[in-house]
Motif scaffolding. Structure first.
Motif, PDB file in Angstrom:
ATOM      1  N   PRO A   1       0.822  -1.220   0.000  1.00 53.49           N
ATOM      2  CA  PRO A   1       0.000   0.000   0.000  1.00 53.49           C
ATOM      3  C   PRO A   1       0.851   1.263   0.000  1.00 53.49           C
ATOM      4  O   PRO A   1       1.955   1.291   0.556  1.00 53.49           O
ATOM      5  CB  PRO A   1      -0.807  -0.125   1.297  1.00 53.49           C
ATOM      6  CG  PRO A   1       0.016  -1.017   2.164  1.00 53.49           C
ATOM      7  CD  PRO A   1       0.698  -1.984   1.251  1.00 53.49           C
ATOM      8  N   ASP A   2       0.321   2.324  -0.611  1.00 51.64           N
ATOM      9  CA  ASP A   2       0.955   3.635  -0.540  1.00 51.64           C
ATOM     10  C   ASP A   2       0.668   4.266   0.813  1.00 51.64           C
ATOM     11  O   ASP A   2      -0.396   4.055   1.407  1.00 51.64           O
ATOM     12  CB  ASP A   2       0.420   4.544  -1.650  1.00 51.64           C
ATOM     13  CG  ASP A   2       0.787   4.043  -3.046  1.00 51.64           C
ATOM     14  OD1 ASP A   2       1.895   3.476  -3.185  1.00 51.64           O
ATOM     15  OD2 ASP A   2      -0.027   4.198  -3.972  1.00 51.64           O
ATOM     16  N   CYS A   3       1.596   5.053   1.290  1.00 50.42           N
ATOM     17  CA  CYS A   3       1.433   5.749   2.559  1.00 50.42           C
ATOM     18  C   CYS A   3       1.130   7.216   2.277  1.00 50.42           C
ATOM     19  O   CYS A   3       2.013   7.977   1.879  1.00 50.42           O
ATOM     20  CB  CYS A   3       2.695   5.616   3.402  1.00 50.42           C
ATOM     21  SG  CYS A   3       2.539   6.301   5.068  1.00 50.42           S
ATOM     22  N   GLY A   4      -0.135   7.607   2.471  1.00 49.88           N
ATOM     23  CA  GLY A   4      -0.527   8.984   2.261  1.00 49.88           C
ATOM     24  C   GLY A   4      -0.006   9.894   3.360  1.00 49.88           C
ATOM     25  O   GLY A   4       0.524   9.428   4.374  1.00 49.88           O
ATOM     26  N   PRO A   5      -0.162  11.194   3.227  1.00 50.90           N
ATOM     27  CA  PRO A   5       0.405  12.138   4.199  1.00 50.90           C
ATOM     28  C   PRO A   5      -0.145  11.989   5.614  1.00 50.90           C
ATOM     29  O   PRO A   5       0.545  12.303   6.580  1.00 50.90           O
ATOM     30  CB  PRO A   5       0.058  13.511   3.606  1.00 50.90           C
ATOM     31  CG  PRO A   5      -1.019  13.260   2.609  1.00 50.90           C
ATOM     32  CD  PRO A   5      -0.796  11.887   2.085  1.00 50.90           C
ATOM     33  N   GLY A   6      -1.383  11.485   5.753  1.00 53.50           N
ATOM     34  CA  GLY A   6      -1.952  11.288   7.084  1.00 53.50           C
ATOM     35  C   GLY A   6      -1.955   9.846   7.535  1.00 53.50           C
ATOM     36  O   GLY A   6      -2.542   9.535   8.578  1.00 53.50           O
ATOM     37  N   ASP A   7      -1.304   8.989   6.769  1.00 55.78           N
ATOM     38  CA  ASP A   7      -1.357   7.550   7.013  1.00 55.78           C
ATOM     39  C   ASP A   7      -0.095   7.044   7.697  1.00 55.78           C
ATOM     40  O   ASP A   7       0.956   7.695   7.689  1.00 55.78           O
ATOM     41  CB  ASP A   7      -1.519   6.777   5.699  1.00 55.78           C
ATOM     42  CG  ASP A   7      -2.700   7.235   4.872  1.00 55.78           C
ATOM     43  OD1 ASP A   7      -3.618   7.853   5.449  1.00 55.78           O
ATOM     44  OD2 ASP A   7      -2.700   6.973   3.652  1.00 55.78           O
ATOM     45  N   VAL A   8      -0.202   5.830   8.246  1.00 53.28           N
ATOM     46  CA  VAL A   8       0.971   5.050   8.607  1.00 53.28           C
ATOM     47  C   VAL A   8       0.840   3.677   7.969  1.00 53.28           C
ATOM     48  O   VAL A   8      -0.265   3.223   7.668  1.00 53.28           O
ATOM     49  CB  VAL A   8       1.164   4.902  10.133  1.00 53.28           C
ATOM     50  CG1 VAL A   8       1.354   6.249  10.797  1.00 53.28           C
ATOM     51  CG2 VAL A   8       0.018   4.127  10.766  1.00 53.28           C
ATOM     52  N   LEU A   9       1.969   3.036   7.756  1.00 55.46           N
ATOM     53  CA  LEU A   9       2.001   1.629   7.386  1.00 55.46           C
ATOM     54  C   LEU A   9       2.462   0.840   8.595  1.00 55.46           C
ATOM     55  O   LEU A   9       3.395   1.251   9.298  1.00 55.46           O
ATOM     56  CB  LEU A   9       2.942   1.383   6.208  1.00 55.46           C
ATOM     57  CG  LEU A   9       2.652   2.127   4.905  1.00 55.46           C
ATOM     58  CD1 LEU A   9       3.640   1.690   3.819  1.00 55.46           C
ATOM     59  CD2 LEU A   9       1.221   1.930   4.447  1.00 55.46           C
ATOM     60  N   VAL A  10       1.795  -0.276   8.842  1.00 56.95           N
ATOM     61  CA  VAL A  10       2.128  -1.128   9.976  1.00 56.95           C
ATOM     62  C   VAL A  10       2.602  -2.477   9.463  1.00 56.95           C
ATOM     63  O   VAL A  10       1.906  -3.133   8.670  1.00 56.95           O
ATOM     64  CB  VAL A  10       0.911  -1.322  10.906  1.00 56.95           C
ATOM     65  CG1 VAL A  10       1.242  -2.302  12.035  1.00 56.95           C
ATOM     66  CG2 VAL A  10       0.469   0.024  11.492  1.00 56.95           C
ATOM     67  N   ALA A  11       3.803  -2.867   9.881  1.00 55.02           N
ATOM     68  CA  ALA A  11       4.309  -4.206   9.585  1.00 55.02           C
ATOM     69  C   ALA A  11       3.652  -5.168  10.563  1.00 55.02           C
ATOM     70  O   ALA A  11       3.866  -5.079  11.782  1.00 55.02           O
ATOM     71  CB  ALA A  11       5.826  -4.248   9.714  1.00 55.02           C
ATOM     72  N   VAL A  12       2.838  -6.069  10.056  1.00 57.02           N
ATOM     73  CA  VAL A  12       2.004  -6.934  10.901  1.00 57.02           C
ATOM     74  C   VAL A  12       2.875  -7.975  11.604  1.00 57.02           C
ATOM     75  O   VAL A  12       3.648  -8.697  10.968  1.00 57.02           O
ATOM     76  CB  VAL A  12       0.925  -7.625  10.051  1.00 57.02           C
ATOM     77  CG1 VAL A  12       0.107  -8.589  10.901  1.00 57.02           C
ATOM     78  CG2 VAL A  12       0.015  -6.580   9.406  1.00 57.02           C
ATOM     79  N   ALA A  13       2.730  -8.060  12.917  1.00 58.91           N
ATOM     80  CA  ALA A  13       3.408  -9.101  13.688  1.00 58.91           C
ATOM     81  C   ALA A  13       2.536 -10.342  13.817  1.00 58.91           C
ATOM     82  O   ALA A  13       3.034 -11.468  13.814  1.00 58.91           O
ATOM     83  CB  ALA A  13       3.777  -8.582  15.077  1.00 58.91           C
ATOM     84  N   ALA A  14       1.223 -10.132  13.952  1.00 60.71           N
ATOM     85  CA  ALA A  14       0.268 -11.243  14.059  1.00 60.71           C
ATOM     86  C   ALA A  14      -1.123 -10.692  13.810  1.00 60.71           C
ATOM     87  O   ALA A  14      -1.415  -9.532  14.117  1.00 60.71           O
ATOM     88  CB  ALA A  14       0.335 -11.910  15.425  1.00 60.71           C
ATOM     89  N   CYS A  15      -1.983 -11.553  13.251  1.00 58.48           N
ATOM     90  CA  CYS A  15      -3.382 -11.195  13.025  1.00 58.48           C
ATOM     91  C   CYS A  15      -4.243 -12.394  13.398  1.00 58.48           C
ATOM     92  O   CYS A  15      -4.024 -13.502  12.906  1.00 58.48           O
ATOM     93  CB  CYS A  15      -3.623 -10.804  11.560  1.00 58.48           C
ATOM     94  SG  CYS A  15      -5.328 -10.263  11.211  1.00 58.48           S
ATOM     95  N   GLY A  16      -5.212 -12.178  14.283  1.00 53.57           N
ATOM     96  CA  GLY A  16      -6.077 -13.253  14.718  1.00 53.57           C
ATOM     97  C   GLY A  16      -7.197 -13.521  13.729  1.00 53.57           C
ATOM     98  O   GLY A  16      -7.656 -12.618  13.022  1.00 53.57           O
ATOM     99  N   VAL A  17      -7.634 -14.773  13.679  1.00 53.36           N
ATOM    100  CA  VAL A  17      -8.798 -15.148  12.888  1.00 53.36           C
ATOM    101  C   VAL A  17     -10.040 -14.940  13.742  1.00 53.36           C
ATOM    102  O   VAL A  17     -10.141 -15.484  14.847  1.00 53.36           O
ATOM    103  CB  VAL A  17      -8.723 -16.609  12.415  1.00 53.36           C
ATOM    104  CG1 VAL A  17      -9.954 -16.946  11.566  1.00 53.36           C
ATOM    105  CG2 VAL A  17      -7.449 -16.861  11.619  1.00 53.36           C
ATOM    106  N   CYS A  18     -10.975 -14.156  13.236  1.00 56.25           N
ATOM    107  CA  CYS A  18     -12.213 -13.843  13.944  1.00 56.25           C
ATOM    108  C   CYS A  18     -13.364 -14.628  13.321  1.00 56.25           C
ATOM    109  O   CYS A  18     -13.336 -14.965  12.127  1.00 56.25           O
ATOM    110  CB  CYS A  18     -12.489 -12.344  13.848  1.00 56.25           C
ATOM    111  SG  CYS A  18     -14.039 -11.802  14.595  1.00 56.25           S
ATOM    112  N   GLY A  19     -14.390 -14.885  14.120  1.00 52.95           N
ATOM    113  CA  GLY A  19     -15.573 -15.528  13.575  1.00 52.95           C
ATOM    114  C   GLY A  19     -16.197 -14.737  12.448  1.00 52.95           C
ATOM    115  O   GLY A  19     -16.783 -15.310  11.524  1.00 52.95           O
ATOM    116  N   SER A  20     -16.077 -13.407  12.502  1.00 50.06           N
ATOM    117  CA  SER A  20     -16.625 -12.599  11.414  1.00 50.06           C
ATOM    118  C   SER A  20     -15.857 -12.813  10.120  1.00 50.06           C
ATOM    119  O   SER A  20     -16.433 -12.696   9.025  1.00 50.06           O
ATOM    120  CB  SER A  20     -16.639 -11.119  11.787  1.00 50.06           C
ATOM    121  OG  SER A  20     -15.329 -10.634  11.998  1.00 50.06           O
ATOM    122  N   ASP A  21     -14.566 -13.151  10.200  1.00 51.17           N
ATOM    123  CA  ASP A  21     -13.817 -13.491   8.981  1.00 51.17           C
ATOM    124  C   ASP A  21     -14.451 -14.698   8.299  1.00 51.17           C
ATOM    125  O   ASP A  21     -14.642 -14.718   7.079  1.00 51.17           O
ATOM    126  CB  ASP A  21     -12.357 -13.813   9.318  1.00 51.17           C
ATOM    127  CG  ASP A  21     -11.594 -12.616   9.848  1.00 51.17           C
ATOM    128  OD1 ASP A  21     -11.824 -11.499   9.358  1.00 51.17           O
ATOM    129  OD2 ASP A  21     -10.760 -12.806  10.745  1.00 51.17           O
TER     130      ASP A  21
END
Length: 336
Positions: free
Chosen positions: A20-40
């Motif tokens: 993704p591009d990082c806009g002037p008001g944005d940040v990019l986050v390097a993901v360490a972990a992402c949980g699986v949710c029931g909504s997924d």
């Protein structure tokens, strides 16, 4: 980079996309972990929040990581900071129908300085454990909405990730007696390891008798009903809610945290006559800081909450595990 996307009902793929591009008001986050949710799993089954749209939808919203880039107008955050992200804040809708998803190595967070979007993760919390803040925030919000305290007599229906989080939250609130209902032996065992005082498999007469023995009984028009004050439904099973309305004591509180795929036929006359309180609980309220604080203070104690860690390249296996209550609690996806 690889990103998990839903293309239609039951059609979920790990595909190659541009970072993704990082806009002037944005940040990019390097993901360490992402949980699986029931909504997924629900999004995969339905093809997205509102069904198939013809456009792929990025998945993943329970995540933590380090800021890898910050836009020129971002003033409150810096590269290298460890953060937890509220995926719904600032209209990001990360993994919930927005353009970004956290089953990927890098995630864009727009309008990063908007209050309540990013939360600093203390050094005492491992980055991977930071991904637990989002589901714990949902659970802690439910506990808060239920006005749980030390003297509250409580039942949690369903010991999936949110139900287990409610057990953690109830014990954090000082609740002395927490009864859990779940058919999966593995989840009952995990609930007890996280602090539940009793875990039962079926809502049968033995269940109601156990509640009466533990919580006492109150009369209601010739019937003797368990004096349980708070029921938190994380099961999504309408039949359980219907049974609670039938057997709950007057003025009991029923918190509805689950997503219901089918309508429930509730006896509204009983709701009225008993003065029952039915309350829907959605999202996080103001509970992210409480969840992060709990992770900082008691991170080791909630280790049983995470049952599996799966690399992103095997995310299909992670989804299968998360959908199997006999095998899993919280499943984390870790970038390769």
């Amino acid at each position: 980079m690889k990103q998990l996307q839903v293309f239609g009902r039951g059609d979920v793929r790990l595909v190659e996309v541009s970072e993704p591009d990082c806009g002037p008001g944005d940040v990019l986050v390097a993901v360490a972990a992402c949980g699986v949710c029931g909504s997924d799993l629900g999004y995969i089954q339905s093809g997205g929040p509102a069904g198939p749209t013809g456009q792929p939808m990025a998945l993943g919203h329970e995540f933590a990581g380090r800021i890898s880039a910050a836009g020129a107008r971002v003033g409150g955050w810096a590269v290298g900071q460890a953060v937890v992200v509220n995926p719904l804040a600032a209209a990001n809708m990360i993994g919930n129908g927005g353009p970004d998803g956290a089953f990927a190595p890098i995630v864009r967070v727009r309008a990063a300085d908007t209050p309540g979007t990013l939360f600093a993760l203390p050094d005492a919390v491992a980055l991977e454990h930071g991904a637990l803040a989002e589901p714990l925030a949902v659970a802690f919000h439910a506990v808060h909405q239920g006005a749980a305290g030390a003297r509250t007599r409580c039942v949690v229906l369903g010991a999936g990730p949110i139900g287990l989080g409610c057990v953690i939250g109830l014990k954090r609130a000082g609740v002395r007696d927490v009864v859990v209902l779940d058919r999966a032996a593995q989840r009952r065992d995990t609930a007890c390891r996280l602090g539940a005082d009793l875990a039962l498999a079926e809502m049968d007469e033995a269940f109601w008798q156990a509640l009466a023995e533990r919580h006492g009984s109150v009369p209601f028009y010739g019937m003797s009903l368990p004096a349980t004050e708070l029921y938190i439904d994380c099961s999504g099973a309408p039949a359980l809610v219907q049974a609670v309305v039938q057997r709950a004591a007057p003025r009991a509180r029923i918190q509805l945290v689950a997503v219901y795929e089918r309508p429930a036929a509730l006896d509204l006359t009983l709701v009225m006559a008993k003065e029952l309180e039915l309350r829907g609980v959605f999202s996080y309220g103001d509970s992210f800081p409480d969840a992060i604080d709990h992770l900082a203070r008691h991170g080791d104690a909630i280790a049983p909450y995470v049952s599996h860690r799966v690399p992103l390249s095997q995310v299909q296996q992670a989804l299968a595990l998360a959908g199997d209550p006999q095998r899993s609690a919280k499943v984390l996806v870790i970038p390769d």
